[in-house]
Design a protein around this motif. Structure first.
Motif, mmCIF file in Angstrom:
data_model
loop_
_atom_site.group_PDB
_atom_site.id
_atom_site.type_symbol
_atom_site.label_atom_id
_atom_site.label_comp_id
_atom_site.label_asym_id
_atom_site.label_seq_id
_atom_site.Cartn_x
_atom_site.Cartn_y
_atom_site.Cartn_z
ATOM 1 N N LYS A 127 0.692 -1.072 0.018
ATOM 2 C CA LYS A 127 -0.010 -0.032 -0.028
ATOM 3 C C LYS A 127 0.992 0.968 -0.035
ATOM 4 O O LYS A 127 0.535 2.055 -0.592
ATOM 5 N N ASN A 176 3.941 1.700 -1.224
ATOM 6 C CA ASN A 176 4.441 1.687 -2.380
ATOM 7 C C ASN A 176 3.377 2.630 -3.497
ATOM 8 O O ASN A 176 3.829 3.259 -4.356
ATOM 9 N N TRP A 177 2.081 2.027 -3.519
ATOM 10 C CA TRP A 177 1.204 2.701 -4.341
ATOM 11 C C TRP A 177 1.095 4.044 -4.121
ATOM 12 O O TRP A 177 0.898 4.791 -4.762
#
Length: 202
Positions: free
Chosen positions: A37, A39-40
């Motif tokens: 999450k 990274n997004w």
């Protein structure tokens, strides 16, 4: 936010060092985010960060200057990437090691292959103000400062370097935002598996 028993697998007793032994019977509140999450969110943050730097550069200088600098940066991309990752994590580790009693014995470096993400982990307790300094150090030294220098000097290569490592510090930006609810002198433990930290329950 979750209550975690120190004996659970969520915050494992790494090695048998003094810091781990001291925490065996304590409980913590968890303030974390899964790496996937995070990274997004970091990818999404890259868009406004890029616009904030690229638009002023093009308006002050020109697009061709930006493009030639970007081409110079990308032609040496892997050199910058490999050296940058090492320097990024060292800046975290060196700064945090300065503030914990056991210095570098408290710092662990590694790589999460599942998310293709390098990481650092401090096993000692840190004051929030020291956590912030260590968390922000690579973002400032490798990202913001070079980006500002590139913008002022009209150097597209330096700007591209600063922009790349500002965006690469997206996880650090998230962690710094998560610290907003704590007082400067609160003590936190870096979480060994997730992005975030744990606070001992009084």
């Amino acid at each position: 936010m979750n209550k975690i028993d120190r004996n659970s697998n969520k915050f494992p007793n790494e090695n048998s060092n003094e810091e781990a032994i001291e925490q065996v019977n304590k409980q913590f509140e968890e303030y974390t985010m899964e790496m996937g999450k995070a990274n997004w969110i970091a990818i999404l943050l890259a868009f406004p960060i890029s616009l904030l730097l690229l638009i002023p550069f093009v308006l002050i200088w020109d697009f061709d200057t930006l493009r030639s600098g970007w081409n110079m940066f990308t032609s040496n991309y892997f050199l910058f990437l490999i050296s940058g990752v090492i320097i990024h994590e060292l800046l975290h580790g060196l700064t945090w090691a300065y503030f914990v009693p056991n210095k570098f014995r408290s710092i662990k470096f590694g790589f999460k292959w599942k998310y293709l993400t390098p990481y650092y982990h401090c096993k000692g307790a840190l004051k929030v103000k020291h956590y912030r300094i260590g968390g922000a150090m690579p973002l400032i030294v490798m990202g913001i400062i070079p980006a500002i220098i590139g913008l002022i000097m009209g150097d597209g290569g330096i700007l591209s370097y600063g922009l790349f490592f500002t965006c690469a510090g997206g996880g650090d930006i998230i962690a710094l935002y998560m610290l907003r609810k704590f007082n400067d002198d609160d003590y936190l433990y870096d979480h060994p598996e997730k992005l975030g930290f744990l606070k001992e329950i009084a």
